[in-house]
Design a protein around this motif. Sequence first.
Motif, PDB file in Angstrom:
ATOM      1  N   LEU A   1     -10.156   8.285   6.112  1.00 57.04           N
ATOM      2  CA  LEU A   1      -9.490   6.995   5.921  1.00 57.04           C
ATOM      3  C   LEU A   1     -10.092   5.924   6.817  1.00 57.04           C
ATOM      4  CD1 LEU A   1      -5.821   8.178   5.473  1.00 57.04           C
ATOM      5  CD2 LEU A   1      -7.232   7.007   3.798  1.00 57.04           C
TER       6      LEU A   1
ATOM      7  N   ALA B   1      -5.792  15.747   1.056  1.00 55.56           N
ATOM      8  CA  ALA B   1      -5.232  16.325   2.287  1.00 55.56           C
ATOM      9  C   ALA B   1      -4.032  17.223   1.970  1.00 55.56           C
ATOM     10  CB  ALA B   1      -4.825  15.207   3.245  1.00 55.56           C
ATOM     11  N   PHE B   2      -3.211  16.795   1.033  1.00 55.46           N
ATOM     12  CA  PHE B   2      -2.090  17.643   0.616  1.00 55.46           C
ATOM     13  C   PHE B   2      -2.605  18.972   0.063  1.00 55.46           C
ATOM     14  CE2 PHE B   2       0.796  13.929   0.563  1.00 55.46           C
ATOM     15  CZ  PHE B   2       1.933  14.521   1.069  1.00 55.46           C
ATOM     16  N   GLY B   3      -3.632  18.882  -0.778  1.00 49.03           N
ATOM     17  CA  GLY B   3      -4.196  20.099  -1.356  1.00 49.03           C
ATOM     18  C   GLY B   3      -4.718  21.035  -0.279  1.00 49.03           C
TER      19      GLY B   3
ATOM     20  N   TYR C   1       2.047   1.807  -3.437  1.00 46.86           N
ATOM     21  CA  TYR C   1       0.975   2.363  -4.266  1.00 46.86           C
ATOM     22  C   TYR C   1       0.769   3.856  -3.986  1.00 46.86           C
ATOM     23  CZ  TYR C   1      -0.697  -2.220  -5.860  1.00 46.86           C
ATOM     24  OH  TYR C   1      -0.812  -3.448  -6.447  1.00 46.86           O
ATOM     25  N   LEU C   2       0.985   4.251  -2.737  1.00 47.52           N
ATOM     26  CA  LEU C   2       0.685   5.640  -2.364  1.00 47.52           C
ATOM     27  C   LEU C   2       1.820   6.612  -2.689  1.00 47.52           C
ATOM     28  CD1 LEU C   2      -1.234   5.173   1.006  1.00 47.52           C
ATOM     29  CD2 LEU C   2      -2.154   5.597  -1.262  1.00 47.52           C
TER      30      LEU C   2
ATOM     31  N   PHE D   1      -8.996  -0.006  -3.339  1.00 45.36           N
ATOM     32  CA  PHE D   1      -8.692   0.670  -2.074  1.00 45.36           C
ATOM     33  C   PHE D   1      -7.463   1.580  -2.140  1.00 45.36           C
ATOM     34  CE2 PHE D   1      -6.657   0.886   2.072  1.00 45.36           C
ATOM     35  CZ  PHE D   1      -7.633   1.575   2.754  1.00 45.36           C
ATOM     36  N   PRO D   2      -6.338   1.142  -2.742  1.00 43.56           N
ATOM     37  CA  PRO D   2      -5.187   2.058  -2.788  1.00 43.56           C
ATOM     38  C   PRO D   2      -5.509   3.375  -3.490  1.00 43.56           C
ATOM     39  CG  PRO D   2      -4.512  -0.161  -3.387  1.00 43.56           C
ATOM     40  CD  PRO D   2      -6.012  -0.179  -3.317  1.00 43.56           C
ATOM     41  N   LEU D   3      -6.315   3.291  -4.529  1.00 40.48           N
ATOM     42  CA  LEU D   3      -6.703   4.516  -5.229  1.00 40.48           C
ATOM     43  C   LEU D   3      -7.532   5.418  -4.320  1.00 40.48           C
ATOM     44  CD1 LEU D   3      -6.815   6.141  -7.873  1.00 40.48           C
ATOM     45  CD2 LEU D   3      -8.878   4.872  -8.461  1.00 40.48           C
ATOM     46  N   GLN D   4      -8.459   4.798  -3.576  1.00 36.68           N
ATOM     47  CA  GLN D   4      -9.277   5.592  -2.649  1.00 36.68           C
ATOM     48  C   GLN D   4      -8.404   6.283  -1.602  1.00 36.68           C
ATOM     49  OE1 GLN D   4     -12.039   2.125  -1.698  1.00 36.68           O
ATOM     50  NE2 GLN D   4     -13.426   3.856  -1.567  1.00 36.68           N
ATOM     51  N   ALA D   5      -7.503   5.499  -1.001  1.00 34.07           N
ATOM     52  CA  ALA D   5      -6.629   6.078   0.022  1.00 34.07           C
ATOM     53  C   ALA D   5      -5.758   7.177  -0.584  1.00 34.07           C
ATOM     54  CB  ALA D   5      -5.763   4.983   0.636  1.00 34.07           C
ATOM     55  N   GLY D   6      -5.287   6.934  -1.816  1.00 37.63           N
ATOM     56  CA  GLY D   6      -4.446   7.924  -2.478  1.00 37.63           C
ATOM     57  C   GLY D   6      -5.200   9.222  -2.752  1.00 37.63           C
ATOM     58  N   LEU D   7      -6.462   9.112  -3.140  1.00 38.70           N
ATOM     59  CA  LEU D   7      -7.244  10.325  -3.417  1.00 38.70           C
ATOM     60  C   LEU D   7      -7.460  11.151  -2.154  1.00 38.70           C
ATOM     61  CD1 LEU D   7      -9.838   8.833  -5.934  1.00 38.70           C
ATOM     62  CD2 LEU D   7      -8.160  10.607  -6.432  1.00 38.70           C
TER      63      LEU D   7
ATOM     64  N   LEU E   1      -5.512  11.107   0.475  1.00 39.30           N
ATOM     65  CA  LEU E   1      -4.198  11.640   0.823  1.00 39.30           C
ATOM     66  C   LEU E   1      -3.860  12.860  -0.036  1.00 39.30           C
ATOM     67  CD1 LEU E   1      -2.169  10.668   2.900  1.00 39.30           C
ATOM     68  CD2 LEU E   1      -1.038   9.362   1.099  1.00 39.30           C
ATOM     69  N   LEU E   2      -4.122  12.736  -1.320  1.00 39.38           N
ATOM     70  CA  LEU E   2      -3.853  13.844  -2.235  1.00 39.38           C
ATOM     71  C   LEU E   2      -4.704  15.057  -1.871  1.00 39.38           C
ATOM     72  CD1 LEU E   2      -2.122  14.456  -4.669  1.00 39.38           C
ATOM     73  CD2 LEU E   2      -3.904  13.533  -6.138  1.00 39.38           C
TER      74      LEU E   2
ATOM     75  N   PRO F   1     -10.216  20.823  -1.152  1.00 36.95           N
ATOM     76  CA  PRO F   1      -9.446  19.734  -1.783  1.00 36.95           C
ATOM     77  C   PRO F   1      -9.624  18.391  -1.081  1.00 36.95           C
ATOM     78  CG  PRO F   1      -8.107  21.713  -1.612  1.00 36.95           C
ATOM     79  CD  PRO F   1      -9.345  21.972  -0.822  1.00 36.95           C
TER      80      PRO F   1
ATOM     81  N   TRP G   1       2.143  19.581  -5.494  1.00 35.45           N
ATOM     82  CA  TRP G   1       0.978  20.477  -5.367  1.00 35.45           C
ATOM     83  C   TRP G   1       1.233  21.532  -4.284  1.00 35.45           C
ATOM     84  CZ3 TRP G   1      -4.680  18.315  -4.360  1.00 35.45           C
ATOM     85  CH2 TRP G   1      -5.598  19.316  -4.687  1.00 35.45           C
TER      86      TRP G   1
ATOM     87  N   GLY H   1       1.319  15.153  -4.382  1.00 42.04           N
ATOM     88  CA  GLY H   1       0.902  16.032  -3.292  1.00 42.04           C
ATOM     89  C   GLY H   1       1.983  17.038  -2.914  1.00 42.04           C
TER      90      GLY H   1
ATOM     91  N   PHE I   1       1.001   9.306  -5.213  1.00 34.21           N
ATOM     92  CA  PHE I   1       0.102  10.326  -4.670  1.00 34.21           C
ATOM     93  C   PHE I   1       0.875  11.306  -3.782  1.00 34.21           C
ATOM     94  CE2 PHE I   1      -2.707   6.772  -5.625  1.00 34.21           C
ATOM     95  CZ  PHE I   1      -3.748   7.404  -6.277  1.00 34.21           C
TER      96      PHE I   1
ATOM     97  N   LEU J   1       0.841  -1.200   0.000  1.00 32.90           N
ATOM     98  CA  LEU J   1       0.000   0.000   0.000  1.00 32.90           C
ATOM     99  C   LEU J   1       0.878   1.254   0.000  1.00 32.90           C
ATOM    100  CD1 LEU J   1      -2.916   0.974   0.112  1.00 32.90           C
ATOM    101  CD2 LEU J   1      -2.781   0.909   2.592  1.00 32.90           C
TER     102      LEU J   1
END
Lengths: 185, 474
Positions: free
Chosen positions: B460, B422-424, A158-159, B411-417, B419-420, B357, A169, A166, A162, A155
């Motif tokens: 999350l 949160a960065f924004g 995978y992250l 799931f990794p995509l969901q967590a990544g979105l 996280l992204l 974001p 960004w 981030g 992102f 995981l």
Amino acid sequence: MSQAFYPARHLACALIVLLLTSTTRVAAHEGPPYPIVSNHREGPYVVSVWTDPDTTDDGTAGGQFWVMVQQADGSGVPAGTRAAVTVRPLEREGPALDAEAEPVDGDPGRQFAAVVLDHEGWFSVTARVDGPLGSVTVAADVEATYDTRPAPILLIVYLVPFVLVGLMWLRLVRRRRQMAASAGH
Amino acid sequence: MDLLRWPVVGPFLRWRHARTSLQLVLLAAAVVIVLHGLVGPDLASTNLATVLTWVHYRGLLVVALLAAGNLFCLGCPLVRVRDWGRQLHMPRRAWPARLRGKWIGVALFAAVLLTYELFDLWALPAATAWLVLGYFAAAVVVDLTFRGASFCQYVCPVGQFNFVASTVSPLELRMRDANTCRTCRTADCVSGRKAPAGDTALRPRVVQRGCELGLFMPAKVGNLDCTFCLDCVQACPHDNIALASRVPGAELADDRRRSGIGRLVDRVDLAALVVVFSFGALLNAFLMVAPAQALQGWMEHDWGLSRASVLALLFGAGLVVLPFGLLGAAAFSTRALTGDGAPPGLVVRRFVMSLVPLATGVWAAHYGFHLLTGLLVVVPITQNAVLDLTGAPWLGWPFWRWTGLRPGSVFPLQAGLVLLGAFGSVAVVQATAERDYGARMWRAAAPWLMLTTLLAMTALWILFQPMQMRGMGP
């Protein structure tokens, strides 16, 4: 020149580590069900069987079955109509698993049962419907598979993209803000 | 980067019938949704009304917002039907001044979220069809009564969602050259292009309308209230409008006065819209998971409440009490840490935009999950619909096993979105604090960074819970 300190960036990195290390429980989402028997006319009934056949190792009943029953003329089945599901492995020796289905929201035309599918592969599924109108059986085969999330270490891999996007960004928004400030906005 | 100058894409977008063609595609989809919802099977997972509306439309809408911009407002079929209606009856009234603002849209947005839960709309094809019909009726009635794009600007809850989410889109419509706009004397981008002199008498006929939402291009900042309709592109006589790339979310920390909007910090209604958008994202996702189901069951049985009462309490807590407490606490903390004498409400309005974001990431994770796990179900359902309609498998026998990605792999995509997102949000907090607090920026930002962290962890945690596949299963 001293290196600039960006607390937001450090906080973001700390957040990532915190989130990834705090998520110890991994529970699979239930997958989208699909029909293995679709509007099959049998005796006085029209029967459909929908399934979400997840293999599990922890004893969770991941093999889920919805038995949908209506009368042949399209009307609902009478109260007291019960359904049951029997699942038997096809590719290895193993016991047959029985589960009595329960009506969903009290609707005898929509009944749910779940069994433990402890390995991947093909299973035969038999759904029995008993009720005042009579008893029928329908059968089909289904392939069970694991639906697990990646391991924590995977995981993290995978992250990584992102996180990189981030960080970029963060940098872009700040630079944009500084450009706007210097332009007098 | 200007998409209007790209080959193929540019000429298509500048084509005067581009919008109509997109609208007709979505109108055809709406017709299919209504017809199948009314006469198709009752089972939600076999009906195009429920699947196309609650799985595909919502998911693709968020994907489009993140990948490009407000494309679903661009292709909105409601506007097509409204325009046909306006060929028969042209409205004369202006939208009432006291109703200008987002309050109606905010209330309807929250009402849609509540109604969706209360009536289990994902499981009701016929109700979904009636909802779509009602939406068309409302748009036509409002826009045949009031001039401009009153429905889009003040009423449409989907539009309000799109406006907020499009602030993190990578594209925006903006002027190419400020000098060209400075010397422009016609302002066609907002007032519309008129017929050549002599064509009509006293009042020149508008041959190409300008922005119906009153966004004057030289003073337009960002995507708020922009439907991406491209009317300004068609109207500008100087070809001075670009569909340009930008830094997503940067506009959220931009305090310039905006055409048609004013300054963000002055708009309490916009702050409320962002609150509903942000906390609604968490609430909407939370109500999908097993702990929420257990909580609702406990409140119903132990407190003896009806389901409607339970949902009303949860929505009140999630959209009013919790935001009020969290945002208020963050604002007071910022004041205490910086010695800022600004009213707490002003501090909230400065920073509340930073939630967008993260919230968009949560919406994308939630709706993207449904889209990706149910992406292909539209194929067997369409095959089945043709089979039901004609009695013959013209599109083949339904491929019922076509569903979509396995949820675990999404799931990794969901967590990544999340996280992204949160960065924004961290980026916007940082930029806002730098803008308004200068040297004290980190003291000012600290409470809001903590809030962002708290909300991201909550999102999350929700994603980690077993999710009910409502609308997908039987």
